[in-house]
Design an enzyme around this catalytic site. Structure first.
Site, PDB file in Angstrom:
ATOM      1  N   GLY A  79       0.833  -1.191   0.000  1.00 39.16           N
ATOM      2  CA  GLY A  79       0.000   0.000   0.000  1.00 39.16           C
ATOM      3  C   GLY A  79       0.869   1.242   0.000  1.00 39.16           C
ATOM      4  CG  HIS A 136      -0.203   1.084   7.346  1.00 38.19           C
ATOM      5  ND1 HIS A 136       0.805   0.489   8.087  1.00 38.19           N
ATOM      6  CD2 HIS A 136       0.418   2.000   6.550  1.00 38.19           C
ATOM      7  CE1 HIS A 136       1.965   1.035   7.754  1.00 38.19           C
ATOM      8  NE2 HIS A 136       1.756   1.949   6.816  1.00 38.19           N
ATOM      9  CD  GLU A 137      -1.008   2.408   2.918  1.00 42.96           C
ATOM     10  OE1 GLU A 137      -0.554   3.563   2.831  1.00 42.96           O
ATOM     11  OE2 GLU A 137      -0.282   1.404   3.097  1.00 42.96           O
ATOM     12  CB  CYS A 163       5.612   2.109   7.420  1.00 47.52           C
ATOM     13  SG  CYS A 163       5.071   3.623   6.607  1.00 47.52           S
ATOM     14  CG  LEU A 164       6.546   1.053   1.299  1.00 50.26           C
ATOM     15  CD1 LEU A 164       5.922   1.342  -0.056  1.00 50.26           C
ATOM     16  CD2 LEU A 164       7.580  -0.053   1.190  1.00 50.26           C
ATOM     17  CG  HIS A 172       0.706   6.691   5.689  1.00 48.75           C
ATOM     18  ND1 HIS A 172       1.851   7.135   6.294  1.00 48.75           N
ATOM     19  CD2 HIS A 172       0.909   5.375   5.427  1.00 48.75           C
ATOM     20  CE1 HIS A 172       2.716   6.120   6.397  1.00 48.75           C
ATOM     21  NE2 HIS A 172       2.160   5.048   5.885  1.00 48.75           N
ATOM     22  CD  GLN A 182       3.436   5.755   2.710  1.00 48.96           C
ATOM     23  OE1 GLN A 182       2.446   5.201   2.238  1.00 48.96           O
ATOM     24  NE2 GLN A 182       4.462   5.071   3.192  1.00 48.96           N
TER      25      GLN A 182
HETATM   26 NI    NI Z   1       3.049   3.171   5.760  1.00 48.81          NI
END
Ligand code: NI
Length: 172
Positions: free
Chosen positions: A48, A135-136, A93-94, A139, A53
């Site tokens: 995701g 999670h997304e 998380c990226l 963000h 991000q």
């Molecule tokens: Ni993340």
């Protein structure tokens, strides 16, 4: 927007901490952004990716829970309700490379959003998919998994956070 120039932001970039703005313009420019977001997500082997991000201050995210192209999803202006149950599971998380922490989330919830053309959509899911949604959407509100981890984990990840902070300072 020059989508080719977009790239992954890492903690502690302040752009990850903004409350993103609603998508109101559903024009053709969105196609390029969404395509680029899927590209960046795949390049980083993520499931995701939320627009903040990559430095885009808008409420949208892309995801793919299986790795099959047919399971690509994009949600604009998403909201969650009808939550039920609690479960803890490990998440990465990226924007936080090198960090994996246990995060407590609702097991099941309903997602109400708009598709790429502004058409209302809704879905109900549980488990992994519902966890990605939560999670997304965090963000989009400037919330990251390090805000949700247990205090015992905070000690374990402190070193990695310090090193990400140093990397960020070096790039300034
Ligand atoms: Ni993340």
């Amino acid at each position: 927007m020059d989508v080719a120039a977009l790239g992954m932001l890492h903690y502690p970039d302040p752009r990850l901490r903004r409350v993103a703005k609603p998508v109101e313009d559903f024009g053709p420019w969105l196609d390029a952004l969404i395509t680029r977001m899927f590209e960046i997500m795949r390049d980083h082997k993520g499931v995701g990716l939320a627009a903040p991000q990559v430095g885009v201050d808008l409420r949208l995210f892309v995801m793919n829970a299986t790795g099959e192209a047919v399971d690509d999803r994009v949600y604009l202006n998403p909201k969650l309700d009808q939550r039920s149950g609690w479960a803890e599971a490990e998440e990465g998380c990226l924007s936080l490379p090198g960090i994996n922490v246990q995060v407590r989330r609702s097991v099941k919830c309903r997602l109400v959003a708009q598709d790429r053309n502004g058409k209302p959509i809704e879905a109900i899911s549980s488990g992994f998919v519902s966890r990605i949604w939560q999670h997304e959407i965090d963000h989009l509100d400037g919330v990251m998994i390090i805000d949700k981890m247990a205090p015992s984990e905070a000690i374990a990840v402190r070193k990695v956070l310090r090193s990400l902070e140093a990397d960020f300072d070096d790039r300034k």
